[in-house]
Write an enzyme that holds these catalytic residues in place. Structure first.
Site, PDB file in Angstrom:
ATOM      1  N   HIS A   1      43.167  43.619  68.519  1.00  0.00           N
ATOM      2  CA  HIS A   1      42.505  42.379  68.103  1.00  0.00           C
ATOM      3  C   HIS A   1      42.521  41.417  69.289  1.00  0.00           C
ATOM      4  O   HIS A   1      43.488  41.379  70.056  1.00  0.00           O
ATOM      5  CB  HIS A   1      43.221  41.737  66.918  1.00  0.00           C
ATOM      6  CG  HIS A   1      43.054  42.489  65.642  1.00  0.00           C
ATOM      7  ND1 HIS A   1      43.789  42.200  64.514  1.00  0.00           N
ATOM      8  CD2 HIS A   1      42.242  43.518  65.297  1.00  0.00           C
ATOM      9  CE1 HIS A   1      43.435  43.007  63.534  1.00  0.00           C
ATOM     10  NE2 HIS A   1      42.500  43.816  63.988  1.00  0.00           N
TER      11      HIS A   1
ATOM     12  N   HIS B   1      47.999  46.220  68.929  1.00  0.00           N
ATOM     13  CA  HIS B   1      46.675  46.583  68.441  1.00  0.00           C
ATOM     14  C   HIS B   1      45.652  45.812  69.275  1.00  0.00           C
ATOM     15  O   HIS B   1      46.022  44.984  70.102  1.00  0.00           O
ATOM     16  CB  HIS B   1      46.519  46.311  66.940  1.00  0.00           C
ATOM     17  CG  HIS B   1      46.743  44.892  66.529  1.00  0.00           C
ATOM     18  ND1 HIS B   1      47.995  44.318  66.466  1.00  0.00           N
ATOM     19  CD2 HIS B   1      45.874  43.926  66.153  1.00  0.00           C
ATOM     20  CE1 HIS B   1      47.885  43.062  66.067  1.00  0.00           C
ATOM     21  NE2 HIS B   1      46.598  42.790  65.877  1.00  0.00           N
TER      22      HIS B   1
ATOM     23  N   ASP C   1      43.180  38.328  69.727  1.00  0.00           N
ATOM     24  CA  ASP C   1      44.311  37.410  69.873  1.00  0.00           C
ATOM     25  C   ASP C   1      45.580  38.127  70.362  1.00  0.00           C
ATOM     26  O   ASP C   1      46.611  37.493  70.588  1.00  0.00           O
ATOM     27  CB  ASP C   1      44.583  36.631  68.581  1.00  0.00           C
ATOM     28  CG  ASP C   1      44.930  37.501  67.395  1.00  0.00           C
ATOM     29  OD1 ASP C   1      44.334  38.586  67.251  1.00  0.00           O
ATOM     30  OD2 ASP C   1      45.786  37.095  66.588  1.00  0.00           O
ATOM     31  N   HIS C   2      45.482  39.442  70.576  1.00  0.00           N
ATOM     32  CA  HIS C   2      46.607  40.218  71.105  1.00  0.00           C
ATOM     33  C   HIS C   2      46.322  40.834  72.477  1.00  0.00           C
ATOM     34  O   HIS C   2      47.260  41.179  73.188  1.00  0.00           O
ATOM     35  CB  HIS C   2      46.997  41.331  70.122  1.00  0.00           C
ATOM     36  CG  HIS C   2      47.622  40.800  68.875  1.00  0.00           C
ATOM     37  ND1 HIS C   2      48.975  40.825  68.647  1.00  0.00           N
ATOM     38  CD2 HIS C   2      47.071  40.191  67.788  1.00  0.00           C
ATOM     39  CE1 HIS C   2      49.242  40.269  67.480  1.00  0.00           C
ATOM     40  NE2 HIS C   2      48.098  39.880  66.938  1.00  0.00           N
TER      41      HIS C   2
END
Length: 143
Positions: free
Chosen positions: A67, A65, A69-70
């Protein structure tokens, strides 16, 4: 079905607030001659070099996904491809992500510049729903 041996290295387990023991998401799955990166949170590119994986030889980049932090290191990874003095890659790099991922990359290119997605070797961008993509030597399924 042929069984293979794989190594899974957790570069980060996913968090927006890193600690000494935990960082943003990043996982490398290695098997045969392949190394597939799942997510690339902050610091992933550096962590790849620390464990001896040449980013230029990654078989695919896969994102769960969008976000930060990804996905935040997708920009440094693509920039590293662009500015590297030793260009190793000659085949398109698969980039797989959730529905709308191609649009997300286009928006990043609007901010950072067209160079982001304009790579000499080409990017093979896929929006994944419930899908299967077959590559030489492996396949990726999303459910």
């Amino acid at each position: 079905m042929k069984l293979i041996e794989a190594t899974v290295t957790i570069l980060g387990s996913g968090t927006c607030t890193p600690t000494k023991a935990r960082g943003p998401s990043g996982i490398v799955v290695q098997f045969d001659e392949h190394a597939i990166l799942l997510d690339s949170g902050s610091g992933t590119l550096t962590k790849l070099t620390q464990i001896g994986i040449d980013f230029q030889k990654l078989s695919a980049l896969c994102y769960t996904h969008t976000h930060p932090d990804h996905v935040i290191d997708v920009v440094p990874i693509l920039q590293a491809f662009k500015v590297s003095r030793t260009r190793v890659r000659s085949v398109p790099l698969p980039l797989l992500g959730p529905n709308g991922f191609a649009s997300f990359l286009t928006q990043l290119a609007d901010v950072f510049g067209a160079w982001l997605v304009d790579q000499e070797f080409g990017l093979d961008i896929h929006d994944m729903k419930r899908d299967e993509i077959v590559f030489p030597g492996y396949r990726i399924l999303t459910l």
